[in-house]
Design an enzyme around this catalytic site. Structure first.
Site, PDB file in Angstrom:
ATOM      1  N   HIS A 173       0.187   4.894   4.363  1.00  0.00           N
ATOM      2  CA  HIS A 173      -0.398   5.448   3.071  1.00  0.00           C
ATOM      3  C   HIS A 173      -0.077   6.676   2.889  1.00  0.00           C
ATOM      4  O   HIS A 173       0.214   7.292   2.011  1.00  0.00           O
ATOM      5  CB  HIS A 173      -2.181   5.179   3.069  1.00  0.00           C
ATOM      6  CG  HIS A 173      -2.593   3.858   3.100  1.00  0.00           C
ATOM      7  ND1 HIS A 173      -3.747   3.483   3.222  1.00  0.00           N
ATOM      8  CD2 HIS A 173      -1.800   2.830   3.018  1.00  0.00           C
ATOM      9  CE1 HIS A 173      -3.879   2.194   3.020  1.00  0.00           C
ATOM     10  NE2 HIS A 173      -2.602   1.655   3.026  1.00  0.00           N
ATOM     11  N   SER A 195       0.766  -1.214  -0.037  1.00  0.00           N
ATOM     12  CA  SER A 195      -0.028   0.094  -0.041  1.00  0.00           C
ATOM     13  C   SER A 195       0.893   1.341   0.057  1.00  0.00           C
ATOM     14  O   SER A 195       0.486   2.146  -0.722  1.00  0.00           O
ATOM     15  CB  SER A 195      -1.002  -0.090   1.258  1.00  0.00           C
ATOM     16  OG  SER A 195      -1.920  -1.047   1.076  1.00  0.00           O
TER      17      SER A 195
END
Length: 209
Positions: free
Chosen positions: A180, A129
């Site tokens: 993220h 991610s």
């Protein structure tokens, strides 16, 4: 099958290689054990703050980028990568794409580690991610830099896809949102450094209507 084969052949070589490697690693690990088990993932390279800091196992900042907790985790990441990663790779070239992907992923993991150091709450983490959000961050930079007018691509649609990806990452449960955020910020900055005002290649992936 012909359509799938043509689709895969049309993908950027680096993006497709990353997707294949992630999938192969997942299925090998899933065949040998339970990829949703924290202890199993930790034994095979997942990130864990105390081991990184106290034992010097810094390799986990990298190896964790190729591990996923279950098939849904893998599928979501690879689906995003095979579209957005392909687009970025074709726009800026293989070398810059590789740098943004891996440096952005590492930056995301480092920000996550810093947050854990501050809070004292350590958690086992894994997934591509952070690196994928670096790709998103780089695409956001390109949209901003070119004022939404990317060559051969709808900047508005691209921006919407990027924002939806970011929003999904923040609202989903059990995700490392700091990775993220760190990945996206790093991707934005890296794109500014590596791409800047360079002319982009035309990629008609999201044509205007």
């Amino acid at each position: 099958m012909d359509e799938l084969r043509d689709f895969l052949r049309s993908r950027g070589k680096i993006t497709l290689t990353l997707v294949v490697v992630n999938i192969l690693i997942f299925f090998v690990m899933d065949f040998r054990g339970n990829t949703e088990n924290g202890a199993y993932m930790l034994a095979h390279g997942a990130a864990y703050g105390s081991l990184i800091l106290e034992n010097g196992e810094y390799y986990r900042l990298f190896t964790s980028m190729f591990l996923h907790f279950g098939i849904e985790h893998l599928f979501g990441n690879m689906l995003t990568l095979i579209f957005l990663g392909d687009l970025l790779e074709k726009m800026i070239g293989k070398f810059r794409f590789i740098l943004i992907y891996f440096l952005g992923g590492l930056a995301g993991n480092l920000l996550s580690l810093a947050k854990e150091m501050i809070t004292g709450n350590y958690a086992i983490s894994a997934g591509a991610s952070g690196a994928i959000f670096a790709v998103v961050g780089a695409l956001v930079f390109l949209v901003v830099r070119h004022r939404g007018k990317l060559p051969g691509t709808s900047g508005q649609r691209l921006a919407v896809m990027a924002l939806l990806t970011l929003a999904d990452g923040f609202v989903s449960t059990g995700v490392d949102y700091m990775a993220h955020l760190g990945g996206m910020a790093a991707g934005f900055v890296l794109a500014a450094i590596l791409v800047g005002r360079r002319k982009l290649k035309v990629v008609p992936s999201f044509p205007e209507e």
